[in-house]
Design a protein around this motif. Sequence first.
Motif, PDB file in Angstrom:
ATOM      1  N   TYR A  39      -2.263   7.316  16.151  1.00  0.00           N
ATOM      2  CA  TYR A  39      -2.752   5.988  16.511  1.00  0.00           C
ATOM      3  C   TYR A  39      -2.652   5.059  15.315  1.00  0.00           C
ATOM      4  N   CYS A  40      -3.190   3.837  15.439  1.00  0.00           N
ATOM      5  CA  CYS A  40      -2.828   2.750  14.521  1.00  0.00           C
ATOM      6  C   CYS A  40      -2.930   3.107  13.043  1.00  0.00           C
ATOM      7  N   MET A  41      -4.061   3.680  12.629  1.00  0.00           N
ATOM      8  CA  MET A  41      -4.246   3.925  11.204  1.00  0.00           C
ATOM      9  C   MET A  41      -3.388   5.073  10.694  1.00  0.00           C
ATOM     10  N   GLN A  42      -3.002   5.980  11.582  1.00  0.00           N
ATOM     11  CA  GLN A  42      -2.082   7.043  11.190  1.00  0.00           C
ATOM     12  C   GLN A  42      -0.655   6.501  11.057  1.00  0.00           C
ATOM     13  N   ASN A  43      -0.169   5.850  12.107  1.00  0.00           N
ATOM     14  CA  ASN A  43       1.212   5.368  12.073  1.00  0.00           C
ATOM     15  C   ASN A  43       1.436   4.290  11.022  1.00  0.00           C
ATOM     16  N   ASN A  44       0.486   3.371  10.893  1.00  0.00           N
ATOM     17  CA  ASN A  44       0.686   2.279   9.938  1.00  0.00           C
ATOM     18  C   ASN A  44       0.522   2.720   8.491  1.00  0.00           C
ATOM     19  N   SER A  45      -0.364   3.652   8.220  1.00  0.00           N
ATOM     20  CA  SER A  45      -0.472   4.145   6.842  1.00  0.00           C
ATOM     21  C   SER A  45       0.747   4.987   6.487  1.00  0.00           C
ATOM     22  N   PHE A  46       1.246   5.761   7.448  1.00  0.00           N
ATOM     23  CA  PHE A  46       2.463   6.546   7.218  1.00  0.00           C
ATOM     24  C   PHE A  46       3.656   5.623   6.966  1.00  0.00           C
ATOM     25  N   PHE A  47       3.822   4.594   7.805  1.00  0.00           N
ATOM     26  CA  PHE A  47       4.952   3.687   7.654  1.00  0.00           C
ATOM     27  C   PHE A  47       4.862   2.899   6.354  1.00  0.00           C
ATOM     28  N   ALA A  48       3.651   2.567   5.922  1.00  0.00           N
ATOM     29  CA  ALA A  48       3.477   1.868   4.644  1.00  0.00           C
ATOM     30  C   ALA A  48       4.003   2.717   3.494  1.00  0.00           C
ATOM     31  N   SER A  49       3.773   4.027   3.569  1.00  0.00           N
ATOM     32  CA  SER A  49       4.265   4.908   2.498  1.00  0.00           C
ATOM     33  C   SER A  49       5.781   4.949   2.476  1.00  0.00           C
ATOM     34  N   VAL A  50       6.406   4.913   3.660  1.00  0.00           N
ATOM     35  CA  VAL A  50       7.864   4.871   3.737  1.00  0.00           C
ATOM     36  C   VAL A  50       8.385   3.590   3.092  1.00  0.00           C
ATOM     37  N   LEU A  51       7.786   2.466   3.456  1.00  0.00           N
ATOM     38  CA  LEU A  51       8.249   1.180   2.937  1.00  0.00           C
ATOM     39  C   LEU A  51       8.069   1.087   1.424  1.00  0.00           C
ATOM     40  N   ARG A  52       6.950   1.584   0.918  1.00  0.00           N
ATOM     41  CA  ARG A  52       6.726   1.549  -0.538  1.00  0.00           C
ATOM     42  C   ARG A  52       7.730   2.435  -1.259  1.00  0.00           C
ATOM     43  N   VAL A  99       4.054  -7.182   4.535  1.00  0.00           N
ATOM     44  CA  VAL A  99       5.192  -6.860   3.678  1.00  0.00           C
ATOM     45  C   VAL A  99       5.722  -8.148   3.069  1.00  0.00           C
ATOM     46  N   SER A 100       5.872  -8.163   1.756  1.00  0.00           N
ATOM     47  CA  SER A 100       6.377  -9.341   1.051  1.00  0.00           C
ATOM     48  C   SER A 100       7.859  -9.192   0.757  1.00  0.00           C
ATOM     49  N   ILE A 101       8.624 -10.225   1.110  1.00  0.00           N
ATOM     50  CA  ILE A 101      10.039 -10.308   0.754  1.00  0.00           C
ATOM     51  C   ILE A 101      10.236 -11.671   0.101  1.00  0.00           C
ATOM     52  N   GLY A 102      10.482 -11.685  -1.207  1.00  0.00           N
ATOM     53  CA  GLY A 102      10.499 -12.945  -1.934  1.00  0.00           C
ATOM     54  C   GLY A 102       9.127 -13.592  -1.845  1.00  0.00           C
ATOM     55  N   LYS A 103       9.087 -14.858  -1.448  1.00  0.00           N
ATOM     56  CA  LYS A 103       7.818 -15.567  -1.297  1.00  0.00           C
ATOM     57  C   LYS A 103       7.267 -15.496   0.119  1.00  0.00           C
ATOM     58  N   GLU A 104       8.032 -14.895   1.018  1.00  0.00           N
ATOM     59  CA  GLU A 104       7.604 -14.819   2.411  1.00  0.00           C
ATOM     60  C   GLU A 104       6.831 -13.530   2.671  1.00  0.00           C
ATOM     61  N   ARG A 105       5.832 -13.633   3.546  1.00  0.00           N
ATOM     62  CA  ARG A 105       5.039 -12.461   3.933  1.00  0.00           C
ATOM     63  C   ARG A 105       5.166 -12.244   5.431  1.00  0.00           C
ATOM     64  N   TYR A 106       5.306 -10.968   5.810  1.00  0.00           N
ATOM     65  CA  TYR A 106       5.483 -10.611   7.213  1.00  0.00           C
ATOM     66  C   TYR A 106       4.427  -9.599   7.628  1.00  0.00           C
ATOM     67  N   MET A 107       3.857  -9.801   8.810  1.00  0.00           N
ATOM     68  CA  MET A 107       2.964  -8.806   9.384  1.00  0.00           C
ATOM     69  C   MET A 107       3.802  -7.775  10.123  1.00  0.00           C
ATOM     70  N   VAL A 108       3.583  -6.506   9.815  1.00  0.00           N
ATOM     71  CA  VAL A 108       4.321  -5.406  10.428  1.00  0.00           C
ATOM     72  C   VAL A 108       3.311  -4.421  11.011  1.00  0.00           C
ATOM     73  N   ASP A 109       3.516  -4.048  12.273  1.00  0.00           N
ATOM     74  CA  ASP A 109       2.559  -3.190  12.965  1.00  0.00           C
ATOM     75  C   ASP A 109       3.322  -2.175  13.815  1.00  0.00           C
ATOM     76  N   VAL A 110       3.123  -0.883  13.539  1.00  0.00           N
ATOM     77  CA  VAL A 110       3.773   0.169  14.327  1.00  0.00           C
ATOM     78  C   VAL A 110       2.736   1.021  15.049  1.00  0.00           C
ATOM     79  N   GLY A 111       1.556   0.430  15.318  1.00  0.00           N
ATOM     80  CA  GLY A 111       0.501   1.214  15.930  1.00  0.00           C
ATOM     81  C   GLY A 111      -0.375   0.442  16.899  1.00  0.00           C
ATOM     82  N   PHE A 112       0.249  -0.346  17.791  1.00  0.00           N
ATOM     83  CA  PHE A 112      -0.563  -1.100  18.749  1.00  0.00           C
ATOM     84  C   PHE A 112      -0.090  -0.904  20.191  1.00  0.00           C
ATOM     85  N   GLY A 113       0.739   0.075  20.440  1.00  0.00           N
ATOM     86  CA  GLY A 113       1.164   0.319  21.808  1.00  0.00           C
ATOM     87  C   GLY A 113       2.168  -0.697  22.302  1.00  0.00           C
TER      88      GLY A 113
END
Length: 313
Positions: A86-99, A133-147
């Motif tokens: 669920y949300c906190m599992q998938n999003n924390s896992f995906f954050a580690s991939v992105l980092r 997620v920050s790319i240059g000066k832009e920030r994006y909301m990324v969510d892989v855990g909301f169904g």
Amino acid sequence: MPDLTPAQLEQYYKHIHLPQKDQPTNLSSLDEQDQLKCLIKLLHHQLCYVPFENFDLHYSAVKGVSLDPTFLFHKIVTRASGRGGYCMQNNSFFASVLRTIGFRVRSVGARVSRDFHATEPEYSGWSHQVNIVSIGKERYMVDVGFGNEGPTVPMSLSDESKILQTGDSDQAGYYGQVKAVYDEESQTSSYIYQMSRGGTAPYTPRYSFTKMEFLSQDFEVMSFHVANSRKTMFVQNVICTKFLLAEDGKSIVGDITLNNNVLKERRYGKSEPLAEIQTESDRVQALEKFMGIKMLPEEIAGIQGLPTELKSQ
């Protein structure tokens, strides 16, 4: 969450069927536009091969949700059983991939709307996690855990454009938007993720979030409540969503979603049932056939005696 090793990252790419040409090796060598394309590709494959599901609360002898990095990598990747979280599992896992790849990621908390049809919603307490997620000066909301009503593309925090999420651009499409909100009294800013089913339907909020960073300890507290309160939807229901990737791999066209004993496929906005589910055996077989999820015998037995168990008539 600690970074993944090169071997683990390679395992992950294989697990989400990411083509070799799309596997980032040196993010710093890409310009901002190509970094965003890379993020979109990773997001699509994560959503389509790592389901949003809450089976740890039902198909388990322990009935607990772990956010431990080692546990998550084993459950999602090493086991190769089609499992997600669920949300906190998938999003924390995906954050580690992105980092690991080199993205700058900030994990934040969100308050979910209690009524998805309300234009002026009442929000819950902190119960959801998203990543910024920050790319240059832009920030994006990324969510892989909301169904199946979650965002399927990175959502800019500075651009309130309405973006097609799944389906196509006619009435069948699902659209999302991130809207900035400023509260004069508290002098604080927040953001609302909202969506519309079809281009003409009104946009209604799904959740609210801020840019304040949450620590792993914060998510542990949030997850404990979500997983243990009998009032939460995760305790009361067995749910799972897996998105569907277009044949050309460039977009998401729909999803397969289980809600207790109802399993449906939504493709280009058109929804149809996939299986008749009356018993636990029906549900377990349908999950494997249509979503590729294989559970261990002890996990299947774990639901016995729970209110969410489907009993033979």
